[in-house]
Structure formats: structure tokens, C-alpha cells
Write a protein that holds these residues in place. Structure first.
Motif: not given
Length: 413
Positions: A335-339
Motif C-alpha cells: 500500500i503506497p500511502s503511509r496513513p
């Protein structure tokens, strides 16, 4: 004359009566609520009737999660020990964002930036949010000017085409604002932004903008416990998107998939296993048709997110073994999004906690805190697990939970 319907804040209500009011407000049967907290329908009936005493803190937290009660005082009636479960602390930049939302563009004489310029700033803001561990802090810095400029552009637009384009951008700016405001003590502002976003999206006539606004509105209704309203928004939006599925852009197709999953999420909250997994399958079919590296900036819908969505469905269905199997199959690093990655790790922690693996759950929460501390700090599910572990008799687990709570800022929030 009929007796007035009791309300949860009536000081004369017993715990059991408060529980019954909250349960019936959510449209839950005793068996559904019992299944969500690992008890029997007869246990819920006995508690509501007062034949059993109010449960201990760990079970209170489970009931609060299942009923989406934001403060335990709404169940216990004891205002001296409020525990806000699904509302995190107020961010220092919340007042500035509120002021920007409430400002009147008609009172501003300066010229609005071009819509293309605003779109570029908005795209960059989404990218920054996904890459930053302190995503609320960066959004809190960017949003006041972005909100003000977008409101001004919509107000000053001369032609119908220019106005529609400006309203589409404004609707998405309101969507970005909801990601900042969510889980803060600002429910009035969250609903104001959600409603304004829906109005701007419909005024724009842009299918993608309408889908984004509807996706967030359905979540707002569901999180408030109004599942019927969430169903209406979801079904109407899916009908609209289905009509235009032929030749849809990639972003509109992604919104379609995201809405299908939201429908499954709500079904899972109701305990409807077949409907929940059926909608996940439909959403997964949409994801399979997207480009392999595509990632929708608002909903995170993509091939990479479907494993995380499967974990959520299993957890909401309280399927302990299945939720762990799904958690073990899904690689959060994809998943490329940290949040969003941190949010998935919190869902994994819920799966392990549901399966009576508290040490693994705490390990995953520690990873979530490393990925995006401003996600875990504001997340009610993470807070519930940690609060339960702080009440644990095992001193080692209690210390570990206390250390994590301290790193999160939970003990000083």
C-alpha cells in the motif's frame, strides 16, 4: 398518552436501559449485538433487563465499538469518567481550518487563482498526505489557503463551464478537508464540509466529484450509526455510476469499486456475511480491471487495497480465524500511502486481537505508529485495544500497552 421514548443522557436510566436504547437506535437485534461482542443474545437480554450487572471495562469498550458510542458515559451514565473512544484529540490547526470553511468569499476582493492552478495544488496536497507520517499536520498547513482560494474560484467564475470546473475542485477540497477533520471533536464541522462537498459536486455535474462526495457521505452516515441513510447514498450512487460504466475513466471506475466495497462494509457491520463478501467480490472485479500500479488518491481504491479490504470485512463480521488468514495474506508494504498503510495495520491488529493474539496485535499497532503516528493516535479501534490492554492483569502486556500509549500521546490527549 404514550410514554416518552427514553434518551441515553437521562440520569434515571440504568446501564441496561441505556444499552437497550443505544442498540435499538442502531436497529440491532440482541443476537447481532451479542455476536459483535462475543456473547449470546440471552446475555444481552439479561444485561438490558438488569439481571446482570454492568460489565467490566474491556466489555464496555467492545459494546461501545459495536454500537459506535463515542463516549462511555453514554452507556454508563457516569460523567465523571468520560472515555472518548472514536474521537481523537483536537489538532492545533483545527481552528484555522474551521475559520477557512466558515469564511465568506463574497467579502474578498482579490482575484481567485486559475482553476488549473488549484487542481495542481490539490493533486500535490493528496500526494503529500499519502507520503507524510504527520499527514494531519501537513494538511492543517495547506488547507486554509486551499479552501479559501477554491471557494473564491467557485464564487468568481464567469462562465457556466468555468463554474462547473471550479465546483468540482471545491468538492474535492472539501473531501480532503474531511480527512483532516475526521475523528476530531468537530462533528458539526465534519457534517458541514460533507454537505457542502455534496452540493458542490452535484453543481459541478462531474461524475468523479459526485462519486467522491457520496463515498464520504456514506461513511459519515454509517459512522454516525445511520446505516439506512448510508444505504440510500450508496445505492443511488452505484445506480448513477452503473449507468455511465461504459467508457468510464479510470478514476470513475475506481470510485465505482470503492462504493461497492462501502456497501459491503455496511453489510458486514450488520452481520450479513453473504452480502458483505459478495460486494467485496464485485469490488475486486473492478480492481482487477484497473492498471496494476493505479492508486486512487482519495479512496485508495486499487488492486493493492483489496487485501486490506478483505481484512476489514472479516473483522467486521467478527470472523476471528478468517480475519487472521486475510491479515497474514496481505502485505501492508504494497500500500503506497503511509496513513492508509497504518490504517490497514490497525485492521490487522483488530484481527489478531479478535483471535486472542494480543501480543501480535500490539506488535502490529507499533508498526502502525511507525508508519503514521497521526493515523493511530486518532483511530478509535487502536485506542480501544490499548485501553483494554492497560486494564490487563498481565504486567508485561500492560507495560507494553502503556509504552505504546505514551508514544502515541494517548495518555496526554
Amino acid at each position: 398518552m404514550p410514554e416518552p421514548t427514553p434518551v441515553p443522557d437521562d440520569p434515571g436510566l440504568t446501564f441496561g436501559q441505556r444499552l437497550k436504547v443505544q442498540r435499538t437506535r442502531r436497529g440491532m437485534t440482541r443476537d447481532v449485538l451479542a455476536g459483535l461482542v462475543g456473547k449470546s443474545g440471552s446475555w444481552v437480554k439479561a444485561v438490558e433487563a438488569g439481571r446482570l450487572q454492568a460489565p467490566k471495562l474491556s466489555m464496555l469498550l467492545r459494546l461501545a465499538e459495536a454500537l459506535r458510542v463515542r463516549d462511555l458515559a453514554q452507556l454508563t451514565g457516569d460523567q465523571s469518567i468520560p472515555i472518548s473512544l472514536f474521537t481523537g484529540p483536537g489538532h492545533a490547526r483545527l481552528p484555522a481550518v474551521r475559520s477557512a470553511v466558515n469564511a465568506m468569499p463574497v467579502l474578498t476582493s482579490r482575484a481567485a487563482p486559475p482553476v488549473g492552478h488549484l487542481r495542481a495544488r490539490l493533486d500535490q496536497a493528496w500526494a503529500t498526505r499519502h507520503s507524510s507520517p504527520r499527514h494531519r499536520e501537513v494538511l492543517g498547513q495547506l488547507l486554509p489557503d486551499l479552501i479559501g482560494d477554491s471557494q473564491l474560484a467557485a464564487h468568481q467564475a464567469d462562465s457556466r463551464a468555468e463554474r462547473r470546473a471550479a465546483q468540482a475542485v471545491l468538492a474535492e477540497v472539501y473531501a480532503l478537508s474531511q480527512f483532516f477533520i475526521a475523528y476530531q471533536p468537530a462533528q458539526d464541522l465534519l457534517w458541514r464540509v460533507a454537505e457542502r462537498g455534496m452540493i458542490a459536486a452535484q453543481d459541478s455535474g462531474d461524475l468523479h466529484a459526485i462519486g467522491v462526495a457520496s463515498w464520504l457521505m456514506a461513511q459519515a452516515h454509517r459512522d454516525a450509526g445511520d446505516w439506512d441513510a448510508a444505504d440510500v447514498v450508496t445505492s443511488h450512487t452505484l445506480e448513477l455510476l452503473t449507468r455511465h460504466s461504459d467508457g468510464a475513466t479510470t478514476s470513475v471506475a475506481a470510485i465505482h469499486g470503492a462504493m461497492l466495497f462501502e456497501d459491503g462494509y455496511t453489510a458486514a457491520r450488520r452481520g450479513e456475511t453473504g452480502a458483505a463478501w459478495g460486494r467485496w467480490d464485485a469490488a475486486n472485479s473492478v480492481a482487477d480491471r484497473l492498471p496494476g500500479t493505479y492508486y486512487h488518491p482519495v479512496t485508495s481504491f486499487s488492486r493493492a487495497i483489496m487485501g486490506a479490504h478483505a481484512v476489514t470485512i472479516a473483522v467486521e463480521l467478527r470472523a476471528g480465524g478468517e480475519s487472521v488468514r486475510q491479515a497474514d495474506r496481505t502485505v501492508s508494504a504494497a500500500i503506497p500511502s503511509r496513513p492508509r498503510r497504518a490504517r490497514h495495520e490497525i485492521e490487522q491488529a483488530r484481527a489478531y486481537y479478535l483471535d486472542a493474539q494480543p501480543d501480535v496485535a500490539l506488535s502490529v499497532l507499533e508498526a502502525a505508529n511507525e508508519a503514521a503516528p497521526e493515523t493511530i493516535r486518532y483511530n478509535g479501534y487502536a485506542r480501544r485495544i490499548i485501553l483494554e490492554e492497560l486494564d490487563e492483569r498481565d504486567g508485561r502486556r500492560q507495560r507494553r500497552a502503556s509504552e505504546l500509549a505514551d508514544r502515541m500521546g494517548l495518555l496526554t490527549a
